[in-house]
Design an enzyme around this catalytic site. Sequence first.
Site, short mmCIF file in Angstrom:
data_model
loop_
_atom_site.label_atom_id
_atom_site.label_comp_id
_atom_site.label_asym_id
_atom_site.label_seq_id
_atom_site.Cartn_x
_atom_site.Cartn_y
_atom_site.Cartn_z
CG HIS A 249 0.85 -2.93 -32.86
ND1 HIS A 249 0.22 -2.74 -31.69
CD2 HIS A 249 0.14 -2.25 -33.68
CE1 HIS A 249 -0.92 -2.15 -31.67
NE2 HIS A 249 -0.93 -1.87 -33.05
CD GLU A 250 0.94 -1.40 -37.15
OE1 GLU A 250 -0.07 -1.81 -37.54
OE2 GLU A 250 1.19 -0.46 -36.37
CG HIS B 117 -3.62 -4.39 -36.08
ND1 HIS B 117 -4.55 -4.40 -35.13
CD2 HIS B 117 -2.81 -3.37 -35.74
CE1 HIS B 117 -4.28 -3.19 -34.30
NE2 HIS B 117 -3.32 -2.66 -34.70
CD GLU C 88 -4.56 -0.52 -32.32
OE1 GLU C 88 -3.20 -0.65 -32.40
OE2 GLU C 88 -5.29 -0.46 -33.65
CG ASP D 205 0.00 -2.65 -27.98
OD1 ASP D 205 0.52 -2.29 -29.12
OD2 ASP D 205 -0.64 -1.87 -27.19
CG HIS E 11 -4.02 3.16 -30.22
ND1 HIS E 11 -4.72 4.04 -31.28
CD2 HIS E 11 -3.51 2.38 -30.91
CE1 HIS E 11 -4.21 3.63 -32.64
NE2 HIS E 11 -3.48 2.80 -32.34
NE ARG F 24 -0.60 1.12 -27.43
CZ ARG F 24 -0.41 1.20 -28.75
NH1 ARG F 24 -0.72 2.47 -29.33
NH2 ARG F 24 -0.10 0.30 -29.71
#
Length: 234
Positions: A71-72, A75, A136, A140, A201, A207
């Site tokens: 996920h990071e 980004h 976000e 995800d 988020h 999510r």
Amino acid sequence: MSKFDVAKEWSSLGKPVDRDEWGMTVPTVNAYYNPPGNEIVFPAGIMQFPVFDVEVPQYLSYGAFGSVSGHELSHAFDSTGRHYDQNGNYTDWWTNSTVAGFTERAECFVNQYAKYTVPGPDEKPIHVNGKLTLGENIADAGGVSAAFAAWKKRTAETPNEDLPGLDYFSQDQLFFVSYANWWCGKSRKETAINRIYTDPHAPKWARILGTMANSRDFTESFQCKKKEPTCELW
Ligand SMILES: [Zn+2]
């Protein structure tokens, strides 16, 4: 503490950037990507059971912590991070056709998440803001996809044991169970409404549902009739 924090922030004005400085404290159970630094940061707080543990079967760590790290990383290539180059400079480094392809696929995410709702004060549904949560939601989807690919590579090298009592699930399925378990949560009605307007988020349950709907690996692992992801970017 706020006074101290603000004073500390201002004191760095005009000085060189300290690239070793962290934006979170060590016990924080969270992680972040910092576009200008082109860095991903995982405080010790998140690198613990049940998110990450070297003593448990790897599909559990890959499903939870692996998806967080994916996920990071994603980004860096979401609607905000895409504007930063490899040195963290704000610039447009993509070709026009890449930008056009990205915009079209991103629009799918905006519409998908805008369909999710939470009950408002008068019980009328309030829609998730697809644009506010876009970065976000892209992260995800990309995170799960990268983490699952990493898990498949890892398990081909080192086989894992099944979980006693949960061995009716395949290991691929347990990867997603671990993902969903990590994002499972509960909030008060007022908090849920407030977050719709302020939190980039989507609600935690969205999510889980949204990301699973966008994961071809999920639909294949659970032999869903519909295999095509709702939206797909990375
Ligand atoms: Zn994020």
